[in-house]
Write a protein that holds these residues in place. Structure first.
Motif, PDB file in Angstrom:
ATOM      1  N   SER A   1      12.960 -22.544 -57.278  1.00 22.47           N
ATOM      2  CA  SER A   1      12.089 -23.507 -57.956  1.00 22.47           C
ATOM      3  C   SER A   1      10.818 -22.781 -58.393  1.00 22.47           C
ATOM      4  CB  SER A   1      11.734 -24.663 -57.011  1.00 22.47           C
ATOM      5  OG  SER A   1      10.859 -24.210 -55.994  1.00 22.47           O
ATOM      6  N   PRO A   2      10.203 -23.217 -59.483  1.00 22.64           N
ATOM      7  CA  PRO A   2       8.968 -22.556 -59.931  1.00 22.64           C
ATOM      8  C   PRO A   2       7.883 -22.526 -58.855  1.00 22.64           C
ATOM      9  CG  PRO A   2       9.761 -24.070 -61.604  1.00 22.64           C
ATOM     10  CD  PRO A   2      10.622 -24.282 -60.379  1.00 22.64           C
ATOM     11  N   HIS A   3       7.865 -23.569 -58.002  1.00 17.27           N
ATOM     12  CA  HIS A   3       6.847 -23.655 -56.955  1.00 17.27           C
ATOM     13  C   HIS A   3       6.944 -22.488 -55.970  1.00 17.27           C
ATOM     14  CE1 HIS A   3       3.911 -25.794 -54.487  1.00 17.27           C
ATOM     15  NE2 HIS A   3       4.622 -25.433 -53.445  1.00 17.27           N
ATOM     16  N   GLU A   4       8.135 -21.965 -55.761  1.00 15.75           N
ATOM     17  CA  GLU A   4       8.325 -20.852 -54.828  1.00 15.75           C
ATOM     18  C   GLU A   4       8.589 -19.521 -55.540  1.00 15.75           C
ATOM     19  OE1 GLU A   4      11.070 -21.568 -51.607  1.00 15.75           O
ATOM     20  OE2 GLU A   4      10.431 -23.655 -51.460  1.00 15.75           O
ATOM     21  N   PHE A   5       9.428 -19.546 -56.564  1.00 13.23           N
ATOM     22  CA  PHE A   5       9.859 -18.307 -57.205  1.00 13.23           C
ATOM     23  C   PHE A   5       8.701 -17.469 -57.739  1.00 13.23           C
ATOM     24  CE2 PHE A   5      11.284 -15.760 -60.785  1.00 13.23           C
ATOM     25  CZ  PHE A   5      12.349 -15.073 -60.218  1.00 13.23           C
TER      26      PHE A   5
ATOM     27  N   TRP B   1       5.533 -20.378 -49.234  1.00 11.53           N
ATOM     28  CA  TRP B   1       6.241 -20.168 -47.966  1.00 11.53           C
ATOM     29  C   TRP B   1       6.251 -21.455 -47.145  1.00 11.53           C
ATOM     30  CZ3 TRP B   1       9.909 -18.257 -45.489  1.00 11.53           C
ATOM     31  CH2 TRP B   1       9.920 -18.080 -44.118  1.00 11.53           C
ATOM     32  N   LEU B   2       5.130 -22.153 -47.091  1.00 11.38           N
ATOM     33  CA  LEU B   2       5.056 -23.424 -46.375  1.00 11.38           C
ATOM     34  C   LEU B   2       6.013 -24.438 -47.002  1.00 11.38           C
ATOM     35  CD1 LEU B   2       3.628 -24.989 -44.106  1.00 11.38           C
ATOM     36  CD2 LEU B   2       1.939 -25.687 -45.815  1.00 11.38           C
ATOM     37  N   HIS B   3       6.018 -24.481 -48.329  1.00 10.95           N
ATOM     38  CA  HIS B   3       6.932 -25.376 -49.045  1.00 10.95           C
ATOM     39  C   HIS B   3       8.378 -25.048 -48.677  1.00 10.95           C
ATOM     40  CE1 HIS B   3       9.348 -26.739 -52.514  1.00 10.95           C
ATOM     41  NE2 HIS B   3       8.468 -27.737 -52.563  1.00 10.95           N
TER      42      HIS B   3
ATOM     43  N   PHE C   1       5.387  -9.993 -54.205  1.00 14.71           N
ATOM     44  CA  PHE C   1       6.228  -8.868 -53.804  1.00 14.71           C
ATOM     45  C   PHE C   1       6.616  -7.909 -54.929  1.00 14.71           C
ATOM     46  CE2 PHE C   1       7.043 -12.108 -50.497  1.00 14.71           C
ATOM     47  CZ  PHE C   1       6.598 -11.376 -49.411  1.00 14.71           C
ATOM     48  N   TYR C   2       6.483  -8.345 -56.178  1.00 15.07           N
ATOM     49  CA  TYR C   2       6.949  -7.493 -57.268  1.00 15.07           C
ATOM     50  C   TYR C   2       5.896  -7.233 -58.339  1.00 15.07           C
ATOM     51  CZ  TYR C   2      11.330  -8.452 -54.988  1.00 15.07           C
ATOM     52  OH  TYR C   2      12.319  -8.558 -54.055  1.00 15.07           O
ATOM     53  N   SER C   3       4.643  -7.446 -58.007  1.00 12.53           N
ATOM     54  CA  SER C   3       3.568  -7.105 -58.943  1.00 12.53           C
ATOM     55  C   SER C   3       2.509  -6.320 -58.178  1.00 12.53           C
ATOM     56  CB  SER C   3       2.948  -8.373 -59.552  1.00 12.53           C
ATOM     57  OG  SER C   3       2.045  -8.974 -58.647  1.00 12.53           O
ATOM     58  N   ASN C   4       1.571  -5.813 -58.900  1.00 16.12           N
ATOM     59  CA  ASN C   4       0.478  -5.062 -58.266  1.00 16.12           C
ATOM     60  C   ASN C   4      -0.704  -5.960 -57.932  1.00 16.12           C
ATOM     61  OD1 ASN C   4       1.814  -2.603 -58.326  1.00 16.12           O
ATOM     62  ND2 ASN C   4       1.204  -2.238 -60.447  1.00 16.12           N
TER      63      ASN C   4
END
Length: 117
Positions: free
Chosen positions: A5-9, A33-35, A16-19
């Motif tokens: 979902s956009p809320h998590e993805f 993470w809470l969601h 984890f995949y950007s600087n």
């Protein structure tokens, strides 16, 4: 699966995949993470009624098994090779994990059976 979902993805991808390592990125990821924990039945947090009294509902066996699988999968995170891991055992005996007594007993029995195989 709520992970897509956009809320998590997007918060996961950003963390984890950007600087980007700023406070906003971290806060968005913590909310995601809470969601995730509260919308997926294979997380023990989903079943908590009251953290202060450590009250939880019994977890159906289906989700208990999924939880153990998730713990095992997490131990393989980032491509690490796993032979035997004690992460499920450590999680099960952790004081911070709140489980219904019936769920804890069922989890212990499940883990004993897995060790005997």
């Amino acid at each position: 699966m709520s992970k897509f979902s956009p809320h998590e993805f997007f918060p996961y991808a950003r963390k984890f995949y950007s600087n980007q390592k700023d406070e906003d990125t971290e806060l968005r990821w913590k909310n995601a993470w809470l969601h995730h924990q509260n919308h997926n039945k294979h997380h023990w947090e989903y079943w908590i009624v009251n953290k202060n009294t450590r009250e939880a509902l019994p977890m159906p066996k289906k989700y208990l098994i999924e939880m153990v699988c998730d713990w095992r999968a997490f131990s393989r995170k980032w491509g690490r090779k796993v032979k035997e891991t004690n992460l499920p055992e450590r999680m099960m005996t952790s004081e911070s994990i709140i489980l219904h007594p019936k769920t804890r007993e069922e989890l212990e029995n499940f883990m004993k059976k897995k060790q005997q195989q």
